[in-house]
Write a protein that holds these residues in place. Structure first.
Motif, short mmCIF file in Angstrom:
data_model
loop_
_atom_site.label_atom_id
_atom_site.label_comp_id
_atom_site.label_asym_id
_atom_site.label_seq_id
_atom_site.Cartn_x
_atom_site.Cartn_y
_atom_site.Cartn_z
N GLY A 54 30.56 34.26 -27.90
CA GLY A 54 31.73 34.88 -27.29
C GLY A 54 33.00 34.31 -27.88
N LEU A 55 34.08 34.48 -27.16
CA LEU A 55 35.35 33.91 -27.59
C LEU A 55 36.12 33.41 -26.38
CD1 LEU A 55 37.98 35.89 -26.90
CD2 LEU A 55 37.05 37.23 -28.76
N VAL A 56 37.03 32.48 -26.62
CA VAL A 56 37.88 31.96 -25.57
C VAL A 56 39.27 31.77 -26.13
CG1 VAL A 56 37.29 29.56 -26.08
CG2 VAL A 56 38.11 30.15 -23.81
N THR A 57 40.29 32.07 -25.33
CA THR A 57 41.67 31.95 -25.76
C THR A 57 42.38 30.86 -24.97
OG1 THR A 57 42.53 33.54 -24.15
CG2 THR A 57 41.70 34.42 -26.25
N MET A 58 43.54 30.46 -25.49
CA MET A 58 44.34 29.48 -24.76
C MET A 58 44.72 30.02 -23.39
SD MET A 58 48.05 27.79 -25.68
CE MET A 58 47.47 26.61 -26.90
N ASP B 271 31.53 28.51 -19.89
CA ASP B 271 31.74 28.94 -18.50
C ASP B 271 32.75 30.08 -18.40
OD1 ASP B 271 30.00 27.01 -17.49
OD2 ASP B 271 31.58 25.49 -17.37
N ILE B 272 33.70 30.16 -19.30
CA ILE B 272 34.80 31.14 -19.14
C ILE B 272 34.92 32.10 -20.31
CG2 ILE B 272 36.09 29.42 -17.80
CD1 ILE B 272 38.03 29.26 -20.23
N MET B 273 34.08 31.99 -21.32
CA MET B 273 34.25 32.81 -22.53
C MET B 273 34.05 34.29 -22.26
SD MET B 273 30.67 32.08 -24.51
CE MET B 273 29.10 32.64 -23.82
N VAL B 274 34.70 35.11 -23.08
CA VAL B 274 34.40 36.54 -23.11
C VAL B 274 33.10 36.70 -23.88
CG1 VAL B 274 35.16 38.80 -23.94
CG2 VAL B 274 36.84 37.14 -23.08
N PRO B 275 32.05 37.26 -23.27
CA PRO B 275 30.76 37.31 -23.96
C PRO B 275 30.79 38.21 -25.20
CG PRO B 275 30.69 38.58 -21.93
CD PRO B 275 31.99 37.85 -21.93
N ARG B 276 29.87 37.96 -26.10
CA ARG B 276 29.81 38.68 -27.38
C ARG B 276 29.79 40.19 -27.19
NH1 ARG B 276 25.96 40.82 -30.86
NH2 ARG B 276 26.16 40.29 -33.08
N SER B 277 29.08 40.67 -26.17
CA SER B 277 28.95 42.11 -25.96
C SER B 277 30.27 42.77 -25.60
CB SER B 277 27.93 42.39 -24.86
OG SER B 277 28.34 41.82 -23.62
N ARG B 278 31.25 41.98 -25.13
CA ARG B 278 32.54 42.54 -24.74
C ARG B 278 33.66 42.20 -25.72
NH1 ARG B 278 33.95 40.68 -18.96
NH2 ARG B 278 35.80 41.90 -19.50
N MET B 279 33.33 41.55 -26.81
CA MET B 279 34.34 41.18 -27.80
C MET B 279 34.78 42.41 -28.60
SD MET B 279 32.77 37.58 -29.24
CE MET B 279 33.82 37.61 -30.71
N ASP B 280 36.08 42.58 -28.74
CA ASP B 280 36.63 43.61 -29.61
C ASP B 280 36.82 42.99 -30.99
OD1 ASP B 280 36.84 45.66 -27.64
OD2 ASP B 280 38.59 44.63 -26.82
#
Length: 295
Positions: free
Chosen positions: A178-182, A74-83
């Motif tokens: 994608g990715l998600v951070t604390m 629901d809140i991840m940064v999608p793969r296309s926007r990952m640095d």
């Protein structure tokens, strides 16, 4: 001996505890205790309306309740926007991207963006000050992988117990979603957490010299035209990268260059699908630099 006179006043009175118990029972009949999250939210909203809870407290408690119903997807940064960083590249090629994005942690991949081999912390690059040719592989830390369905309350507990601050989200086929951070999770509870880099978060164009700039591919056409006084069409394209790509018969690669409106635009970052970063220079300045390089 005569018995003491009995009177209504002499009868034992109900204790305060008894009164409280009866009152609690009456209240429970009128307003039952909450049975689910919606009931709890209704009680919180009523407390907020009566100013028992201020706005910040109400938002935080509501956010904590919502986190239990949200997932990483629901809140991840999608793969296309990952640095992400390509571990096969030398540090001198990676540094501009590391500096421009300003992240404290980067997913590191090898050969393919789905092949994430670990996480690189920007602070670990301090070691390269004395040795710029250092091999980055020993600095890469293990990555944490989680499914899209991971509940945020569970993820927050795992972040705290493992001391990890970033997790890679994968789909059911094992590909990177994608990715998600604390920080992403905490912001669902306490709202946006601003740091020293957030002032520039909305910026997509950065000055790098007296006559040079770096622009993100997602820069809106109108923003670019306003910044440089150009007339790029914005009827068919929304972003600078979209317009740039349309001028080629292939997805632009690093080094591809276009001239427009007295500006020279060169791709300095791209993936298999889109332009990520462009170097921008006034046309005459770029021509002078090219002449000096070839002379």
């Amino acid at each position: 001996m005569s018995e003491p006179n009995s009177s209504p006043d002499s009868e034992p009175r109900p204790s305060k505890a008894t009164n409280k118990s009866i009152f609690a029972r009456i209240v429970s009949l009128i307003r039952p205790e909450p049975e689910d999250r919606e009931d709890i939210k209704a009680v919180l909203e009523a407390a907020h309306d009566r100013q028992v809870l201020d706005g910040d407290a109400f938002a935080m408690i509501s956010g904590a309740l919502d986190v239990a119903n949200q997932t990483a997807g629901d809140i991840m940064v999608p793969r296309s926007r990952m640095d992400m960083l390509d571990i096969s590249k030398p540090l001198k090629e990676l540094l501009p991207e590391i500096i421009d994005t300003g992240h404290s942690r980067f997913p590191v991949y090898e050969n393919d963006r789905d092949n994430i081999v670990g996480i690189l912390l920007s602070k670990d690059l301090l070691l390269t000050i004395t040795n710029p040719a250092i091999d980055l592989r020993p600095l890469v830390r293990p990555a944490v992988f989680i499914p899209e369905t991971k509940r945020l309350n569970v993820l927050l507990h795992e972040f705290r117990s493992s001391r990890n601050h970033l997790a890679i989200v994968i789909n059911e086929h094992g590909g990177t979603s994608g990715l998600v951070t604390m920080e992403d999770v905490l912001e669902q509870i306490v709202g946006d957490i601003e740091d020293e880099f957030d002032e520039d978060a909305a910026k997509t164009i950065f000055k790098t010299g007296s006559n040079s700039w770096r622009a993100m591919g997602i820069t809106e056409i109108e923003t670019f035209n306003e910044a440089f006084g150009t007339d790029l069409p914005h009827d068919d394209y929304d972003t600078l990268g979209g317009w740039f790509t349309a001028q080629f018969d292939h997805i632009p690669r690093r080094g591809d260059t276009l001239d427009h409106g007295g500006l020279s635009l060169t791709v300095v970052g791209a993936d298999a699908k889109r332009v990520l970063w462009l170097h921008i220079q006034h046309g005459d300045q770029a021509a002078t630099a090219q002449t000096e390089q070839t002379s």
